[in-house]
Motif scaffolding. Sequence first.
Motif, mmCIF file in Angstrom:
data_model
loop_
_atom_site.group_PDB
_atom_site.id
_atom_site.type_symbol
_atom_site.label_atom_id
_atom_site.label_comp_id
_atom_site.label_asym_id
_atom_site.label_seq_id
_atom_site.Cartn_x
_atom_site.Cartn_y
_atom_site.Cartn_z
ATOM 1 N N VAL A 144 0.838 -1.204 0.000
ATOM 2 C CA VAL A 144 0.000 0.000 0.000
ATOM 3 C C VAL A 144 0.870 1.250 0.000
ATOM 4 C CG1 VAL A 144 -1.684 1.317 1.337
ATOM 5 C CG2 VAL A 144 -1.958 -1.162 1.077
ATOM 6 N N GLU A 145 1.947 1.200 0.758
ATOM 7 C CA GLU A 145 2.866 2.342 0.811
ATOM 8 C C GLU A 145 3.481 2.615 -0.563
ATOM 9 O OE1 GLU A 145 7.160 3.433 2.933
ATOM 10 O OE2 GLU A 145 5.893 1.827 3.753
ATOM 11 N N GLU A 146 3.896 1.541 -1.270
ATOM 12 C CA GLU A 146 4.521 1.710 -2.578
ATOM 13 C C GLU A 146 3.525 2.208 -3.624
ATOM 14 O OE1 GLU A 146 7.704 1.324 -3.825
ATOM 15 O OE2 GLU A 146 8.256 1.334 -1.710
ATOM 16 N N LEU A 147 2.259 1.846 -3.448
ATOM 17 C CA LEU A 147 1.242 2.204 -4.441
ATOM 18 C C LEU A 147 0.473 3.462 -4.066
ATOM 19 C CD1 LEU A 147 -0.231 -1.358 -5.206
ATOM 20 C CD2 LEU A 147 1.501 -0.101 -6.500
ATOM 21 N N ALA A 148 0.929 4.172 -3.057
ATOM 22 C CA ALA A 148 0.175 5.328 -2.554
ATOM 23 C C ALA A 148 -0.037 6.390 -3.629
ATOM 24 C CB ALA A 148 0.903 5.932 -1.349
ATOM 25 N N ASP A 149 0.944 6.560 -4.516
ATOM 26 C CA ASP A 149 0.834 7.595 -5.553
ATOM 27 C C ASP A 149 0.171 7.082 -6.823
ATOM 28 O OD1 ASP A 149 2.122 9.346 -3.860
ATOM 29 O OD2 ASP A 149 4.120 8.819 -4.612
ATOM 30 N N ARG A 150 -0.236 5.827 -6.830
ATOM 31 C CA ARG A 150 -0.893 5.257 -8.012
ATOM 32 C C ARG A 150 -2.228 4.637 -7.586
ATOM 33 N NH1 ARG A 150 2.498 3.994 -12.310
ATOM 34 N NH2 ARG A 150 0.544 3.347 -13.329
ATOM 35 N N PRO A 151 -3.266 5.504 -7.374
ATOM 36 C CA PRO A 151 -4.539 4.994 -6.842
ATOM 37 C C PRO A 151 -5.177 3.913 -7.711
ATOM 38 C CG PRO A 151 -4.765 7.257 -7.647
ATOM 39 C CD PRO A 151 -3.301 6.967 -7.610
ATOM 40 N N GLU A 152 -5.002 4.004 -9.041
ATOM 41 C CA GLU A 152 -5.628 2.975 -9.883
ATOM 42 C C GLU A 152 -5.005 1.602 -9.633
ATOM 43 O OE1 GLU A 152 -2.104 4.358 -12.289
ATOM 44 O OE2 GLU A 152 -3.521 5.193 -10.849
ATOM 45 N N LEU A 153 -3.685 1.559 -9.344
ATOM 46 C CA LEU A 153 -3.036 0.289 -9.019
ATOM 47 C C LEU A 153 -3.411 -0.157 -7.606
ATOM 48 C CD1 LEU A 153 0.538 0.874 -10.514
ATOM 49 C CD2 LEU A 153 -1.443 -0.194 -11.596
ATOM 50 N N LEU A 154 -3.469 0.807 -6.677
ATOM 51 C CA LEU A 154 -3.864 0.480 -5.308
ATOM 52 C C LEU A 154 -5.284 -0.082 -5.283
ATOM 53 C CD1 LEU A 154 -3.228 0.537 -2.290
ATOM 54 C CD2 LEU A 154 -4.076 2.901 -2.227
ATOM 55 N N HIS A 155 -6.162 0.506 -6.096
ATOM 56 C CA HIS A 155 -7.542 0.024 -6.178
ATOM 57 C C HIS A 155 -7.583 -1.446 -6.615
ATOM 58 C CE1 HIS A 155 -11.737 -0.273 -7.142
ATOM 59 N NE2 HIS A 155 -11.477 -0.426 -8.435
ATOM 60 N N VAL A 156 -6.801 -1.799 -7.629
ATOM 61 C CA VAL A 156 -6.765 -3.194 -8.108
ATOM 62 C C VAL A 156 -6.252 -4.119 -7.018
ATOM 63 C CG1 VAL A 156 -5.702 -4.758 -9.778
ATOM 64 C CG2 VAL A 156 -6.498 -2.508 -10.520
ATOM 65 N N TYR A 157 -5.190 -3.708 -6.340
ATOM 66 C CA TYR A 157 -4.592 -4.550 -5.295
ATOM 67 C C TYR A 157 -5.567 -4.769 -4.138
ATOM 68 C CZ TYR A 157 -1.590 -5.947 -1.427
ATOM 69 O OH TYR A 157 -1.055 -6.609 -0.362
ATOM 70 N N LEU A 158 -6.176 -3.668 -3.625
ATOM 71 C CA LEU A 158 -7.078 -3.797 -2.482
ATOM 72 C C LEU A 158 -8.336 -4.588 -2.851
ATOM 73 C CD1 LEU A 158 -6.825 -0.238 -0.866
ATOM 74 C CD2 LEU A 158 -5.834 -2.387 -0.029
ATOM 75 N N HIS A 159 -8.825 -4.419 -4.074
ATOM 76 C CA HIS A 159 -10.017 -5.160 -4.500
ATOM 77 C C HIS A 159 -9.745 -6.672 -4.488
ATOM 78 C CE1 HIS A 159 -13.747 -6.083 -6.514
ATOM 79 N NE2 HIS A 159 -13.086 -6.713 -7.476
ATOM 80 N N LYS A 160 -8.594 -7.077 -5.021
ATOM 81 C CA LYS A 160 -8.271 -8.513 -5.041
ATOM 82 C C LYS A 160 -7.997 -9.033 -3.635
ATOM 83 C CE LYS A 160 -6.988 -10.276 -9.456
ATOM 84 N NZ LYS A 160 -6.153 -11.314 -10.074
ATOM 85 N N LEU A 161 -7.356 -8.189 -2.806
ATOM 86 C CA LEU A 161 -7.116 -8.576 -1.416
ATOM 87 C C LEU A 161 -8.439 -8.811 -0.708
ATOM 88 C CD1 LEU A 161 -5.274 -8.882 1.092
ATOM 89 C CD2 LEU A 161 -5.464 -6.400 1.397
ATOM 90 N N PHE A 162 -9.422 -7.902 -0.935
ATOM 91 C CA PHE A 162 -10.727 -8.029 -0.295
ATOM 92 C C PHE A 162 -11.454 -9.283 -0.769
ATOM 93 C CE2 PHE A 162 -15.290 -7.203 -0.177
ATOM 94 C CZ PHE A 162 -15.458 -6.939 1.175
ATOM 95 N N LYS A 163 -11.346 -9.597 -2.076
ATOM 96 C CA LYS A 163 -12.007 -10.792 -2.607
ATOM 97 C C LYS A 163 -11.435 -12.064 -1.999
ATOM 98 C CE LYS A 163 -12.802 -11.255 -6.939
ATOM 99 N NZ LYS A 163 -12.616 -11.252 -8.398
#
Length: 765
Positions: free
Chosen positions: A505-524
């Motif tokens: 999350v820290e590495e993707l903080a400046d790239r919300p579209e990538l963070l969104h993909v990561y968190l969505h898959k984590l949640f699933k």
Amino acid sequence: CTFLALGTHFGKVFLLDIQGNVTQRFEIVQVFGLYTREGFHENFDCPIKVVALHPQFTKSNYKQFVTGGNKLLLYEKNWLNRWKTSVLHEGEGSITNVQWRANLIAWANNVGVKIYDISTKQRITNVLRDNVSLRPDMYPCSLCWKDNTTLIVGWGTSIKICVVKERNPTEMRDLPSRYVEIVSAFETEFFISGLAPLADQLVALYFVKENPDHMDEEFCARPRLDIIQPLPESCEEISSDALTVRNFKDNECRDYRLVHSEGESLFYIISPKDIVVAKERDQDDHIDWLLAKKKYEEALMAAEISFKNIKRHDVQKIGMSYINHLVEKGDYDSAARKCQKVLGKNMELWENEVYRFKTIGQLKAISQYLPRGDLRLRPAIYEMILHEFLRTDYEGFATLIREWPGELYNNNAIVQAVTDHLKRDPTNSTLLTTLAELYTYDQRYDRALEIYLRLRHKDVYQLIHKHNLFSSIEDKIVLLMDFDREKAVDMLLDNEDKISVNRVVEELADRPELLHVYLHKLFKRDHHKGQKYHERQIGLYAEDSTHCPLEKVQFFTFLNPNTHPNFLKVNQCLFSYLRALQMIMEELEDVDKAIEFAKEQDDGELWEDLISYSIDKPPFITGLLNNIGTHVDPILLIHRIKEGMEIPNLRDSLVKILQDYNLQILLREGCKKILVADSLSLLQKMHRTQMRGVRVDEENICESCHATILPSDMAKPFGVVVFHCRHMFHKECLPSPGTIPGVQFCNICSAKRRGPGSGILEMKK
């Protein structure tokens, strides 16, 4: 000792060794021991045509033999060591051939062939001559035993194979105990001079006559020695050889004989002037012939199959001849391919061949066939080939680097050579990929990873997994996700113990579209993980609303009930329940969650959609059968299941449905009893209530005239009607009775459509 006894027309007998040398000579024909003084001599009143000895007749045991002239005579020694003579057959002309095997004696005369069983002293059969137009003295019968019960008869152009069989005891009567069955009979192209067995085939000596240019006169040609395969009614020619013998043009069919040395593959062809010895070809002969015809591949195959039996040839030498032949033809690839089989483990031969291929400019041809297992050439050989490819063919060089184990060559030398080439062509992806592979083999993984990321190469993820490079990619997460989001996220989620969620999350903080993909898959994967990022995740969903439908947000909030309630309320109005259900089924593939969601909404359309989606998925059907019994009629689901579909735990599910059904029946019956009891109790209560008196005093008024219901002078007579609805009327103020005689209704309640109130009390005075 092996020898050949040869009789001449002048009555002399010569003993020859197998080389044709005369060892002994006899002037008179008689039976005598070559190594003993015992013998037998008798004068006959007619010429002796043939003599046959008992099969066990030896130098120390000669007790039986037969002679053939005009009679077939059997000579036997009795117990006094004297010879006894018996006539086996006479009266059908000269006996031209006699063959004795075991207890069976076969002979031929002018009429046909007879077989005699010496053990039972019975003649078994008579096989008649086919072509009676041929003179039996010019075209004599050929006889030979294949085994103890199989006789082969050749006469003229006809061959018959006769088998002696035992007769069924019930069929004997006055017949011999054995009989003969002809199992094969066929015609040949030429006249038969001799026959001999060869395994399941036959060796036939033919007398050949030719008629050149269809002239009237026929000429005698060279005799033929054929190998044929007998069939029931014909034969198949296997091989044929024409024999050159002296004076063959003057010879007749009777002038040739074929004698077989049993136990040896030797055949003697006897003519008036020559004896030709034929023997079965061995594999060395066959290989000689194949090499002479330049059939190298067949010769090599024959040598490999029979390597234990060949004496004059060597498999490797034949193989080298084959390779030389292919090189001379210019078929370099085939020649190189054969090196694997021919050169085998001989490293010296391998190196010689590599240098030969280098000399003719064909190193590429042999490169893919070089040894690369436990047996290896010197590293310089492999490096020489790699340099050749690097100079002329980058793709071929890359293929060899992938296929060859790194220990075959000096890795540092090849890395340096590739680096030098990259100085001239720094963007060449083939060379860069190959260099990364060389670095990987040399365990310089960081440098290999840099090249793979630079090239956006698909093997970058395999490299990270294989060599556990997760510590090296913590600052390269954005690069990995820019390359392939799906693979990158899957890798990060599979290795949370090596790269934490917080770090990602820290590495993707400046790239919300990538963070969104990561968190969505984590949640699933697990909606409890990353819970502290859920509010941020909702914001990402909202930011992405042009691409992310609101039902996906509702899907998230359904699975995460701790979401802010106002957010839930707002999205509840905007949410498509059917789409949310579809997302639960397709993305989570969780039938229990889907059923829970359908139960919460209690919507028939949702249940129908859930059943339709699940009908071709046996695990979903099982979940539905176990859970919908109290919400949807299970018959609706059962009727739609395809016949023959295998459903896990179907029996248990059906049992549960029946149990749920029985429970519902019990509940309904219980409810019905309670309802009836409550209805009766309430009815009784209502009846008691209605039977009570109603208080009427001066405060009550008439609902029609609105005057006081009671008159001021109570002494005068009056009438009052009070309804159950507690509305009161003067009797004279009520309208006339309705359609039901004697029943009146409250006008007020009837007008308000509350149902009529019938009069319950009439007061009169």
